[in-house]
Design a protein around this motif. Structure first.
Motif, PDB file in Angstrom:
ATOM      1  N   GLU A  59      -8.165  10.498   6.348  1.00 26.95           N
ATOM      2  CA  GLU A  59      -9.254  10.171   5.427  1.00 26.95           C
ATOM      3  C   GLU A  59     -10.526   9.791   6.183  1.00 26.95           C
ATOM      4  O   GLU A  59     -11.642  10.151   5.771  1.00 26.95           O
ATOM      5  N   ALA A  99       1.978  11.263  -3.765  1.00 26.92           N
ATOM      6  CA  ALA A  99       1.748  11.768  -2.408  1.00 26.92           C
ATOM      7  C   ALA A  99       1.818  13.290  -2.353  1.00 26.92           C
ATOM      8  O   ALA A  99       2.544  13.878  -1.548  1.00 26.92           O
ATOM      9  N   ARG A 153      -2.262   8.913   7.460  1.00 21.73           N
ATOM     10  CA  ARG A 153      -3.038   9.201   6.245  1.00 21.73           C
ATOM     11  C   ARG A 153      -4.427   8.559   6.336  1.00 21.73           C
ATOM     12  O   ARG A 153      -5.447   9.200   6.022  1.00 21.73           O
ATOM     13  N   ASP A 154      -4.466   7.290   6.739  1.00 21.64           N
ATOM     14  CA  ASP A 154      -5.758   6.609   6.891  1.00 21.64           C
ATOM     15  C   ASP A 154      -6.649   7.336   7.891  1.00 21.64           C
ATOM     16  O   ASP A 154      -7.871   7.439   7.702  1.00 21.64           O
ATOM     17  N   LEU A 161       1.600   6.455   6.682  1.00 20.28           N
ATOM     18  CA  LEU A 161       0.479   5.771   6.055  1.00 20.28           C
ATOM     19  C   LEU A 161      -0.672   5.582   7.047  1.00 20.28           C
ATOM     20  O   LEU A 161      -1.845   5.751   6.700  1.00 20.28           O
ATOM     21  N   VAL A 221       2.945  12.235   2.692  1.00 19.07           N
ATOM     22  CA  VAL A 221       2.205  10.971   2.652  1.00 19.07           C
ATOM     23  C   VAL A 221       1.034  11.031   3.625  1.00 19.07           C
ATOM     24  O   VAL A 221      -0.090  10.611   3.316  1.00 19.07           O
ATOM     25  N   SER A 247      -1.744  13.964   2.181  1.00 23.72           N
ATOM     26  CA  SER A 247      -2.139  14.183   0.786  1.00 23.72           C
ATOM     27  C   SER A 247      -3.337  13.354   0.358  1.00 23.72           C
ATOM     28  O   SER A 247      -3.722  13.388  -0.814  1.00 23.72           O
ATOM     29  N   GLY A 248      -3.960  12.637   1.272  1.00 25.55           N
ATOM     30  CA  GLY A 248      -5.095  11.797   0.903  1.00 25.55           C
ATOM     31  C   GLY A 248      -6.435  12.496   0.982  1.00 25.55           C
ATOM     32  O   GLY A 248      -7.458  11.906   0.615  1.00 25.55           O
ATOM     33  N   ASP A 306       2.114   7.132  -6.619  1.00 23.13           N
ATOM     34  CA  ASP A 306       1.088   8.079  -7.048  1.00 23.13           C
ATOM     35  C   ASP A 306       1.527   9.528  -6.843  1.00 23.13           C
ATOM     36  O   ASP A 306       0.873  10.458  -7.329  1.00 23.13           O
ATOM     37  N   ARG A 331       0.835  -1.211   0.000  1.00 27.96           N
ATOM     38  CA  ARG A 331       0.000   0.000   0.000  1.00 27.96           C
ATOM     39  C   ARG A 331       0.862   1.251   0.000  1.00 27.96           C
ATOM     40  O   ARG A 331       0.590   2.223  -0.710  1.00 27.96           O
ATOM     41  N   LEU A 332       1.933   1.246   0.801  1.00 24.82           N
ATOM     42  CA  LEU A 332       2.817   2.405   0.867  1.00 24.82           C
ATOM     43  C   LEU A 332       3.497   2.639  -0.476  1.00 24.82           C
ATOM     44  O   LEU A 332       3.601   3.783  -0.943  1.00 24.82           O
ATOM     45  N   VAL A 349       1.071   4.395  -2.779  1.00 25.49           N
ATOM     46  CA  VAL A 349       0.899   5.819  -2.447  1.00 25.49           C
ATOM     47  C   VAL A 349       2.093   6.621  -2.947  1.00 25.49           C
ATOM     48  O   VAL A 349       1.940   7.699  -3.546  1.00 25.49           O
TER      49      VAL A 349
END
Length: 454
Positions: free
Chosen positions: A288, A107, A284-285, A281, A329, A332-333, A105, A98-99, A102
């Motif tokens: 969100e 971040a 980040r979750d 990470l 990281v 940025s979500g 993509d 998953r990291l 990210v």
């Protein structure tokens, strides 16, 4: 084994050899014997003060009497190293995948001016919006409730209700004072790092691993031994409850990856940058989930950004690169309309001023009262163009500043930052202050902001 090999090599080239730790053991907890909750494997991987002294003595015996005299100790050490290397908690492939996705993509968020337009439309705040950094006084009642739930004297639900009552009082206080952006006050948090470590896999939070922080203040740094996995939301319950009590925006409050790293005992089997990104990470979750729950402003604090800066100049650029990357990281979500704040504590910011700008937070609150707003000129020099909240009073003193003092500080700040980018806040969190000091100081701060608006 490695230390013994090194000492053996030295023994043949020096006249006398003393075995010692590399520095004082004051920076580690006293003994592992006081720790409960450690599984058998994790216990063998660790050495606190007592255990380090025993290791030094064991090495000295081996040098004097030969390796055979400590064969059992060497075998145990080698076995612990092998067990650690093979433990599945040290490599969680799903998290690493998953990291990697990210990072691939990019971040990064969209350009700041586009975000600002979306946030202004959503929040509709007045010029010079007022807020606080996050924490409110940790009263005796809060500390007693925390001790009571640990001892079993009250249930977890009774504790939650007491914390809800504290949050209700803090929200009511902020509304009465006229603050524009509120916080829930963090009554449920024992420490801004330990609170998160207790809820993340890959960490072990000690019960008696005390070390001195400063003065008479002590903390229990968690042990970060494996890959970091967020099991479930960590702050959403408290933030959404606070938001349900008011029509004003309430900030979600999180600790940033670099600060969690800095204030923990960290695994040494992979680069710090990799560990920081794993923590990021998890944060980040959380951002969100806060956004999905309707929280419009999320603060991700990085007070230790300057603290971890390497002393060697040649290592500083690499550190700042991954530290900024980890923050991005973490943040940025979220959508453009969700406003990201960060906070940095008092330090010499000169060497990291460019990195502060590169964090690309929508609003950066920063200690500035003691430096008389000089940090704003430094930020302007590196092209910083996002919003900033320079502290208008020093919370480390019990003295209540007057509204006139804060008016003067704001007018000084407006020489460097246009009004549409300037926020009004204290220098730092209010956890260590008394409620009466906080109430009087914030009342004067709101008065000052309204006067300068006028």
């Amino acid at each position: 084994q490695y230390a013994l090999d090194t000492l053996t090599a030295l023994q043949g080239s020096v006249g006398a050899l003393a075995v010692s730790t590399s520095c004082s053991t004051m920076h580690v907890p006293y003994t592992l014997k006081a720790q409960s909750g450690l599984d058998d494997s994790l216990r063998t991987w660790l050495a606190f003060g007592d255990e380090k002294v025993l290791e030094v003595a064991t090495l000295a015996v081996a040098l004097r009497d030969g390796r055979e005299s400590v064969a059992a100790e060497i075998d145990a050490s080698n076995s612990a190293a092998a067990t650690r290397k093979a433990d599945p908690r040290l490599r969680v492939d799903a998290i690493r995948a998953r990291l990697a996705a990210v990072l691939a993509d990019g971040a990064a968020r969209r350009p700041a001016p586009e975000r600002r337009r979306a946030q202004d439309a959503r929040l509709d705040l007045p010029p010079l919006p007022t807020t606080t950094i996050g924490s409110y006084p940790q009263t005796l009642a809060i500390r007693r409730a925390r001790a009571a739930v640990r001892s079993g004297a009250i249930t977890a639900e009774q504790y939650r209700q007491q914390m809800r009552d504290e949050i209700t009082e803090v929200i009511r206080l902020q509304e009465d004072l006229g603050l524009d952006v509120l916080v829930h006050g963090e009554p449920e948090r024992n420490d801004m790092v330990q609170y998160f470590a207790e809820q993340l896999d890959g960490f072990f939070a000690t019960d008696n691993g005390w070390v001195q922080s400063y003065g008479t203040r002590c903390v229990r740094p968690p042990i970060l031994f494996g890959d970091v996995v967020r099991r479930q939301p960590m702050t959403v319950e408290w933030s959404t409850f606070a938001q349900s009590l008011t029509d004003k925006p309430v900030k979600g409050m999180l600790t940033g990856p670099v600060t969690i790293l800095a204030w923990s005992f960290v695994r040494d089997d992979q680069p710090l940058a990799d560990t920081a990104r794993q923590i990021a990470l998890a944060i980040r979750d959380e951002t969100e989930d806060l956004q999905a729950a309707g929280i419009a402003i999320i603060q991700v604090d990085e007070p230790a950004l300057r603290e971890l800066l390497p002393l060697r100049a040649k290592e500083q650029e690499s550190y700042l690169d991954w530290a900024v990357g980890a923050f991005r990281v973490a943040t940025s979500g979220v959508d453009d309309a969700t406003q990201i704040h960060t906070h940095l504590c008092y330090s010499e910011f000169g060497e990291v001023i460019g990195a502060i700008a590169d964090l690309d937070a929508d609003v950066t609150s920063i200690e500035a009262a003691r430096s008389h707003m000089e940090v704003l000129d430094d930020l302007n020099a590196v092209g910083f163009s996002n919003s900033v909240g320079p502290g208008v009073y020093d919370i480390h003193s019990p003295r209540v500043p007057s509204a006139e003092e804060m008016i003067a500080a704001l007018r000084q700040a407006l020489k460097a930052v246009p009004a549409e980018r300037l926020w009004v806040n204290p220098d730092c969190g209010l956890k260590t202050r008394r409620t009466d000091e906080v109430t009087a100081s914030l009342r004067n701060m709101v008065t000052a902001a309204r006067a300068v608006r006028g």
